[in-house]
Design an enzyme around this catalytic site. Sequence first.
Site, PDB file in Angstrom:
ATOM      1  N   GLU A 163      -5.156  36.939  64.627  1.00  0.00           N
ATOM      2  CA  GLU A 163      -4.739  38.321  64.912  1.00  0.00           C
ATOM      3  C   GLU A 163      -4.903  39.284  63.746  1.00  0.00           C
ATOM      4  OE1 GLU A 163      -0.795  38.062  66.565  1.00  0.00           O
ATOM      5  OE2 GLU A 163      -1.450  36.863  68.261  1.00  0.00           O
ATOM      6  N   GLU A 268      -4.928  30.113  74.413  1.00  0.00           N
ATOM      7  CA  GLU A 268      -3.487  30.281  74.710  1.00  0.00           C
ATOM      8  C   GLU A 268      -3.324  30.802  76.140  1.00  0.00           C
ATOM      9  OE1 GLU A 268      -1.484  32.572  71.677  1.00  0.00           O
ATOM     10  OE2 GLU A 268      -2.575  31.581  70.061  1.00  0.00           O
TER      11      GLU A 268
HETATM   12  C1  XIL Z   1       4.464  32.473  70.390  1.00  0.00           C
HETATM   13  C2  XIL Z   1       5.295  31.251  70.780  1.00  0.00           C
HETATM   14  O1  XIL Z   1       4.852  30.768  72.021  1.00  0.00           O
HETATM   15  C3  XIL Z   1       6.764  31.622  70.831  1.00  0.00           C
HETATM   16  O2  XIL Z   1       7.559  30.449  71.039  1.00  0.00           O
HETATM   17  C4  XIL Z   1       7.193  32.312  69.537  1.00  0.00           C
HETATM   18  O3  XIL Z   1       8.540  32.746  69.653  1.00  0.00           O
HETATM   19  C5  XIL Z   1       6.313  33.487  69.224  1.00  0.00           C
HETATM   20  O4  XIL Z   1       4.935  33.048  69.184  1.00  0.00           O
HETATM   21  N1  XIL Z   1      -0.133  34.621  69.782  1.00  0.00           N
HETATM   22  C6  XIL Z   1      -0.123  33.448  69.067  1.00  0.00           C
HETATM   23  C7  XIL Z   1       0.950  32.458  69.297  1.00  0.00           C
HETATM   24  O5  XIL Z   1      -1.071  33.181  68.308  1.00  0.00           O
HETATM   25  O6  XIL Z   1       1.271  31.741  68.150  1.00  0.00           O
HETATM   26  C8  XIL Z   1       2.199  33.101  69.883  1.00  0.00           C
HETATM   27  O7  XIL Z   1       3.118  32.068  70.199  1.00  0.00           O
HETATM   28  C9  XIL Z   1       1.846  33.940  71.089  1.00  0.00           C
HETATM   29  C10 XIL Z   1       0.884  35.043  70.721  1.00  0.00           C
END
Ligand code: XIL
Length: 378
Positions: A163, A268
Amino acid sequence: MRPNCFFTILTIVLLAYSCEQQSSSSAGFKDDTETATLANVFEDNFYIGTALGAQHITGENAKATELIQTQFNAITPENIMKWMHIHPGRDSFNFDLPDQFVALGEANDMHIVGHTLVWHSQTAPWVNDIADSAAMAAVMEQHINTIMGRYKGRVHGWDVVNEALNEDGSLRESIFLKTMGEAYLKRAFDLAAAADPDAELYYNDYNLCEPAKRAGCIEMIKKLQADGTKIDGVGIQGHFYMNTPSLEEIEKTIREFSALGLKVMFTEVDISVLPTPWGLRGADVNQNFEGGNIMDPYQEGLPDSVAVSLGKRYADIFRLFLKYDENISRVTFWGVDDGHSWKNNFPIRGRTDYTLLFDRNQEPKVAFDSLMVLKRAE
Ligand code: XIL
């Protein structure tokens, strides 16, 4: 009968029929037994991954453990390898759960992904106090060398930078950009390449199907490549909604990143069925809104019509993934089951979302069936 209701019943009947056809089919398909799983149905196409929370690593729920071991052949740690957890103090590292995570992947012969080395969110507070370039460069070196060094040859791919971009495609004003300037990107990848030359190295971000952000990402990666940086793949997070992004934009995204010579990964994946606060389409974990019932309509359960629509949306997207399976190396779901999904708490806390393929009792949903029957149509 209302027209909506009629179409819902019709779709359920058709799905049931196609599942029936599947189970009574002749030998030759990998999905023709009761025990067919996502991992083996898509075995020749791409890895099918899931994100593991601490509770999955310690094995608190036997049904979830069984799903993880049978349905998936790749794992990513949802939180435990993030900076605040794995490197909480300048000279303190927390390897207890990460060690167990890697051991679990090895015991099940899985593709193991590390998430994530350099990210502005969920850093340890002390990192945000670093003020100058040399100090940040030293800390980054210690962080990457220590963590990747420990799992050298065991973690197969790393989200090296997560990111780094704003929605308009410009570079995000993270603590890393502020202290080191744009050079932090190359530095992170170079350190990672040296720490484990055999590991795959990825850039990972959300909203890469949005044209402006994607264009910025492509420009950033082209610059890194022109500077001789080793970068093997791009992770398109894939926090999707029922109507966005469009299939056209997802397809363009796959094609444009493949054209850079990169492996494409959907890292994701989840599909929210809930309304979004106006204008929010991202996955910035720092955004949170208050919500009432209008924003949380399915507390009592997912209506069949929505379950079927979700199945259709998943099938449409996976049809595209199959079309580009030469370019796509992995599709990872962001969680094991609906109860675990982070979308229950993002962007509004305490809602009931239904983003994944397994329900809160770890039972397969219509969306699971809709993917299992897909390959038969190929
Ligand atoms: C999220 C997790 O799923 C949550 O449990 C945590 O509270 C916040 O982060 N982008 C990413 C992930 O790269 O690491 C994030 O994961 C979601 C957005």
